[in-house]
Design a protein around this motif. Sequence first.
Motif, short mmCIF file in Angstrom:
data_model
loop_
_atom_site.label_atom_id
_atom_site.label_comp_id
_atom_site.label_asym_id
_atom_site.label_seq_id
_atom_site.Cartn_x
_atom_site.Cartn_y
_atom_site.Cartn_z
N ALA A 1 41.69 44.67 43.84
CA ALA A 1 42.60 44.94 44.96
C ALA A 1 43.67 45.94 44.57
O ALA A 1 44.02 46.83 45.36
CB ALA A 1 43.25 43.64 45.44
N GLN B 1 42.08 49.27 44.63
CA GLN B 1 41.86 49.68 46.02
C GLN B 1 43.15 50.20 46.66
O GLN B 1 43.12 51.16 47.43
CB GLN B 1 41.30 48.52 46.85
N SER C 1 39.28 39.90 41.15
CA SER C 1 39.60 40.39 42.50
C SER C 1 41.02 40.93 42.61
O SER C 1 41.26 41.89 43.35
CB SER C 1 39.34 39.32 43.55
#
Length: 100
Positions: free
Chosen positions: A23, A26, A19
């Motif tokens: 992130a 992103q 994650s």
Amino acid sequence: MHVIVDLCVVPLGVGVSVSDHVAACQREIQASGLSHQMHAYGTNIEGPWDEVMAVVKRCHEVVHEMGAPRITTTLKLGTRTDRNQSMADKVESVARRLGD
């Protein structure tokens, strides 16, 4: 050329949780200013071909910078020349048929 892609970047050799890496990718996509929509197994991105491919490359760079020795990426992409179509147009077309 306008392109819509579905991008899934998976770092290898970093443990079970990815994650933090997702992130970071992103953040690069958001910083690009391109229209995008994250979903459970990737992100749809749309825009000019060179800009979209540049952000895909940047995702790889940043994930490697975080220590991932390997990355496997799934990239689906679509272009069309007969008319302009956005991600939202594609979803709305199906939603209309579903009566939503």
